[in-house]
Design an enzyme around this catalytic site. Structure first.
Site, PDB file in Angstrom:
ATOM      1  N   ILE A 175       4.416  18.149   8.609  1.00  0.00           N
ATOM      2  CA  ILE A 175       5.307  17.669   6.948  1.00  0.00           C
ATOM      3  C   ILE A 175       6.286  18.985   6.836  1.00  0.00           C
ATOM      4  O   ILE A 175       7.281  19.321   6.379  1.00  0.00           O
ATOM      5  CB  ILE A 175       3.946  18.001   6.134  1.00  0.00           C
ATOM      6  CG1 ILE A 175       3.663  19.158   6.320  1.00  0.00           C
ATOM      7  CG2 ILE A 175       3.331  16.619   5.843  1.00  0.00           C
ATOM      8  CD1 ILE A 175       2.641  19.939   5.270  1.00  0.00           C
ATOM      9  N   ASP A 176       7.462  19.062   8.186  1.00  0.00           N
ATOM     10  CA  ASP A 176       8.763  20.341   7.980  1.00  0.00           C
ATOM     11  C   ASP A 176       9.180  19.807   7.121  1.00  0.00           C
ATOM     12  O   ASP A 176      10.266  20.164   6.584  1.00  0.00           O
ATOM     13  CB  ASP A 176       9.023  20.655   9.543  1.00  0.00           C
ATOM     14  CG  ASP A 176       9.500  19.369  10.401  1.00  0.00           C
ATOM     15  OD1 ASP A 176       8.701  18.379   9.835  1.00  0.00           O
ATOM     16  OD2 ASP A 176      10.189  19.281  11.362  1.00  0.00           O
ATOM     17  N   GLN A 177       9.755  18.815   7.545  1.00  0.00           N
ATOM     18  CA  GLN A 177      11.102  18.603   6.546  1.00  0.00           C
ATOM     19  C   GLN A 177      10.182  17.940   5.013  1.00  0.00           C
ATOM     20  O   GLN A 177      11.375  18.295   3.691  1.00  0.00           O
ATOM     21  CB  GLN A 177      10.923  16.541   7.037  1.00  0.00           C
ATOM     22  CG  GLN A 177      11.915  16.606   8.316  1.00  0.00           C
ATOM     23  CD  GLN A 177      12.934  17.286   8.328  1.00  0.00           C
ATOM     24  OE1 GLN A 177      14.494  17.457   7.320  1.00  0.00           O
ATOM     25  NE2 GLN A 177      12.527  18.257   9.571  1.00  0.00           N
ATOM     26  N   ASP A 228       5.138   0.085  12.267  1.00  0.00           N
ATOM     27  CA  ASP A 228       3.233  -0.673  11.385  1.00  0.00           C
ATOM     28  C   ASP A 228       3.929  -1.657  12.108  1.00  0.00           C
ATOM     29  O   ASP A 228       1.747  -3.150  11.595  1.00  0.00           O
ATOM     30  CB  ASP A 228       3.215  -0.379   9.981  1.00  0.00           C
ATOM     31  CG  ASP A 228       3.131   0.859   9.739  1.00  0.00           C
ATOM     32  OD1 ASP A 228       2.863   1.692  10.552  1.00  0.00           O
ATOM     33  OD2 ASP A 228       2.676   1.485   9.084  1.00  0.00           O
ATOM     34  N   LYS A 251       0.888  -1.374   0.132  1.00  0.00           N
ATOM     35  CA  LYS A 251      -0.396  -0.255   0.359  1.00  0.00           C
ATOM     36  C   LYS A 251       1.319   1.337  -0.625  1.00  0.00           C
ATOM     37  O   LYS A 251       0.843   2.078  -0.556  1.00  0.00           O
ATOM     38  CB  LYS A 251      -0.742   0.056   1.945  1.00  0.00           C
ATOM     39  CG  LYS A 251      -1.432   1.593   1.237  1.00  0.00           C
ATOM     40  CD  LYS A 251      -2.824   1.120   3.068  1.00  0.00           C
ATOM     41  CE  LYS A 251      -1.982   1.473   4.061  1.00  0.00           C
ATOM     42  NZ  LYS A 251      -2.219   3.368   3.885  1.00  0.00           N
ATOM     43  N   ASN A 252       1.833   1.628   0.720  1.00  0.00           N
ATOM     44  CA  ASN A 252       2.333   2.358   0.963  1.00  0.00           C
ATOM     45  C   ASN A 252       3.191   2.832  -0.049  1.00  0.00           C
ATOM     46  O   ASN A 252       3.464   4.005  -0.821  1.00  0.00           O
ATOM     47  CB  ASN A 252       4.045   2.596   2.059  1.00  0.00           C
ATOM     48  CG  ASN A 252       2.351   2.162   3.479  1.00  0.00           C
ATOM     49  OD1 ASN A 252       1.533   3.167   3.754  1.00  0.00           O
ATOM     50  ND2 ASN A 252       3.313   1.895   4.716  1.00  0.00           N
ATOM     51  N   CYS A 264      -4.779   7.834  10.022  1.00  0.00           N
ATOM     52  CA  CYS A 264      -4.332   7.746  10.940  1.00  0.00           C
ATOM     53  C   CYS A 264      -3.715   8.482  12.533  1.00  0.00           C
ATOM     54  O   CYS A 264      -2.817   8.834  12.260  1.00  0.00           O
ATOM     55  CB  CYS A 264      -3.576   6.216  11.538  1.00  0.00           C
ATOM     56  SG  CYS A 264      -4.572   4.558  10.540  1.00  0.00           S
ATOM     57  N   ARG A 282       2.855  14.057  13.097  1.00  0.00           N
ATOM     58  CA  ARG A 282       3.366  13.253  11.619  1.00  0.00           C
ATOM     59  C   ARG A 282       3.444  15.165  10.829  1.00  0.00           C
ATOM     60  O   ARG A 282       2.602  14.827  10.177  1.00  0.00           O
ATOM     61  CB  ARG A 282       2.840  12.357  10.924  1.00  0.00           C
ATOM     62  CG  ARG A 282       2.598  10.789  11.738  1.00  0.00           C
ATOM     63  CD  ARG A 282       2.460   9.996  10.882  1.00  0.00           C
ATOM     64  NE  ARG A 282       0.683   9.855  10.900  1.00  0.00           N
ATOM     65  CZ  ARG A 282       0.683   8.330   9.766  1.00  0.00           C
ATOM     66  NH1 ARG A 282       0.998   7.693   9.705  1.00  0.00           N
ATOM     67  NH2 ARG A 282      -0.984   8.201   9.879  1.00  0.00           N
ATOM     68  N   ARG A 334      -3.224  10.339   5.100  1.00  0.00           N
ATOM     69  CA  ARG A 334      -2.182  10.771   4.627  1.00  0.00           C
ATOM     70  C   ARG A 334      -1.127  11.096   3.136  1.00  0.00           C
ATOM     71  O   ARG A 334      -0.536  11.887   3.320  1.00  0.00           O
ATOM     72  CB  ARG A 334      -1.182   9.006   5.682  1.00  0.00           C
ATOM     73  CG  ARG A 334      -0.082   9.750   5.927  1.00  0.00           C
ATOM     74  CD  ARG A 334      -0.101  11.250   7.477  1.00  0.00           C
ATOM     75  NE  ARG A 334       1.173  11.657   7.740  1.00  0.00           N
ATOM     76  CZ  ARG A 334       0.982  12.886   8.196  1.00  0.00           C
ATOM     77  NH1 ARG A 334      -0.050  13.573   7.916  1.00  0.00           N
ATOM     78  NH2 ARG A 334       2.489  13.427   7.909  1.00  0.00           N
ATOM     79  N   ARG A 391      -8.717   0.393   5.576  1.00  0.00           N
ATOM     80  CA  ARG A 391      -7.196   1.472   4.388  1.00  0.00           C
ATOM     81  C   ARG A 391      -6.307   0.636   4.138  1.00  0.00           C
ATOM     82  O   ARG A 391      -5.771   1.492   3.310  1.00  0.00           O
ATOM     83  CB  ARG A 391      -7.314   2.470   5.164  1.00  0.00           C
ATOM     84  CG  ARG A 391      -8.346   3.258   5.618  1.00  0.00           C
ATOM     85  CD  ARG A 391      -8.207   5.253   6.861  1.00  0.00           C
ATOM     86  NE  ARG A 391      -6.827   4.947   5.969  1.00  0.00           N
ATOM     87  CZ  ARG A 391      -5.700   5.273   7.093  1.00  0.00           C
ATOM     88  NH1 ARG A 391      -5.824   5.364   8.225  1.00  0.00           N
ATOM     89  NH2 ARG A 391      -4.605   5.838   6.320  1.00  0.00           N
TER      90      ARG A 391
END
Length: 430
Positions: free
Chosen positions: A124-126, A305, A22-23, A117, A122, A93, A397
């Site tokens: 997103i600054d990077q 995970d 999935k990822n 989730c 998490r 996400r 999901r």
């Protein structure tokens, strides 16, 4: 409301085939709009997150043709706009991968801030740091991340923390920047290698994916390709642990055993027999397992995970185990649910102390997120009596045909909607 009803006590036995990752698929589908030519992707999992992303891609004008359940053709030549803000996309996400893809191709993108989730912040600054280093203006307004650049220019980028999402996003944008980009402290997960291989098959020039330094030479345009997504290491790991927790014997097929080494090593430590074949792994648990300690780390360490599923297995092992979660701070929300089934787990900060119990007993529990939901299903399969797991939309999901695959291994599980369905299942199973 759909839920799973489970009658525990049967060891899982047999063979199960694993679907596409999935990822990897989410990032690859986003990247597929970066060319004006048709891209064919197969071994794609048919799960909710994937279907939401395909819908979003279609809404901005790309053509999406489902060849079959696991194969899709995408053509991004008629994309009308670079703003993605529908109610569904906020729930996944991976919506942020569309920023890197659209920014690379069109030098601008506006995408709704992602959801997914609730397992901890998490940030997103990077991602933003990387986009800015490539010459992008970034603003967050009205719930959207807005990016635009006159030109994307290669840069030397050092990530402050190892981030899978940022690594993929920067890699996508940089693959169509002018000049070279060096990305240091990059994440090394298998799906990063898969996305890099996919982009390279479209004509990108990416070297070093799978190490902590990725070198990218920008190209002007990308072309058509046909690509098959890697197997899902998390789905594979989930079935490996379901075999261990239920004292079963399961051969998990269509996998890359190398991707599963961190999970395999821990199962062997606990007393499982694990046999690695070319593209399969067999897990046999013939006796009660023993305790061990585990700490989640970026790949090739133990995957976050897999932490909930592993904790369920430890909760049935003899002795005391310690689980340290170093990636996400809200990853222990399933512990209260597991306690209702008889588990003995104490959480302090990012550590859980797990005292193994002889058995779980069935109860009514709620899935707090995707992987925790799968873990509670495993607990139900190992428990005495009946367990109902609610909020299974989380599980769907990321797992395709989860209940069907469990039934094929001899597990008693059914998806139900009403009390009447539950009564029918109980009468049938007895």
């Amino acid at each position: 409301m759909e839920q799973y009803i489970i009658k525990g006590g049967n060891p899982l036995v047999g063979e199960v085939e694993i679907g596409g990752a999935k990822n990897a698929a989410l990032a690859i589908l986003a990247a597929s709009v970066m060319t004006d030519e048709t891209v064919l992707i197969d071994n794609m999992p048919d799960v909710r997150d994937i279907n939401v992303l395909l819908q979003a891609i279609e809404e901005i004008g790309a053509s999406v043709e489902r060849v079959d359940r696991h194969t899709v053709k995408i053509n991004g030549s008629n994309i009308r706009g670079t703003t993605i803000d529908n109610e569904y996309i906020k729930k996944i996400r991976a919506s942020y991968y569309l920023i890197g893809a659209l920014l690379g191709k069109y030098k601008k993108a506006e995408v709704a801030l992602p959801g997914g989730c609730n397992i901890g912040s998490r940030p997103i600054d990077q991602h933003i740091k990387g986009f800015k280093a490539l010459g992008t203006e970034v603003a967050i307004e009205h719930g959207l991340i807005k990016t635009k650049a006159e030109n994307l220019v290669g840069s030397h980028i050092y990530l402050d923390v190892v981030s899978v999402g940022a690594t993929i996003n920067i890699m996508m944008a940089a693959s169509m920047a002018s000049g070279s980009t060096i990305l240091e402290n990059a994440a090394k997960e298998p799906h990063i290698v898969d996305v890099a291989n996919f982009l390279n098959s479209m004509g990108a020039n990416i070297k070093g994916a799978g190490t902590d330094v990725i070198r990218i030479k920008g190209v002007e345009k990308l072309h058509k390709t046909e690509y098959s997504i890697i197997p899902d290491q998390i789905e594979a790991g989930t079935f490996m642990l379901a075999a261990a927790a239920t004292k079963g014997d399961v051969t998990v097929k269509k996998v890359i055993p190398k991707h599963l080494e961190a999970i395999t090593a821990k199962l062997v430590e606990m007393g499982c027999e694990v046999e690695e074949l070319d593209d399969a792994v067999r897990v046999v648990a013939s006796k009660r397992l023993t305790h061990t300690h585990v700490k989640t780390l970026p790949y090739p360490g133990f995957p976050t995970d897999m932490q909930p599923q592993f904790s369920v297995t430890l909760a049935l092992a003899s002795g005391t185990s310690i689980v340290t979660e170093s990636i996400f701070e809200n990853r222990f929300k399933y512990v209260d649910e597991l306690t209702r089934m008889g588990a003995s787990i104490k959480v302090e900060g990012n550590t859980a102390v797990v005292d193994g119990v002889e058995k779980f007993t069935g109860a009514q529990v709620n899935a707090p997120d995707l992987r925790a939901g799968a873990a509670l299903v495993i607990a139900g399969l190992a428990a005495e009596g009946f367990t109902t797991v609610e909020d299974i939309t989380y599980i769907e999901r990321g797992y395709e045909d989860f209940d069907e695959k469990i039934r094929s291994l001899g597990g008693n599980i059914e998806k139900v909607e009403t009390e009447k369905d539950i009564r029918k299942f109980k009468l049938k199973i007895g």
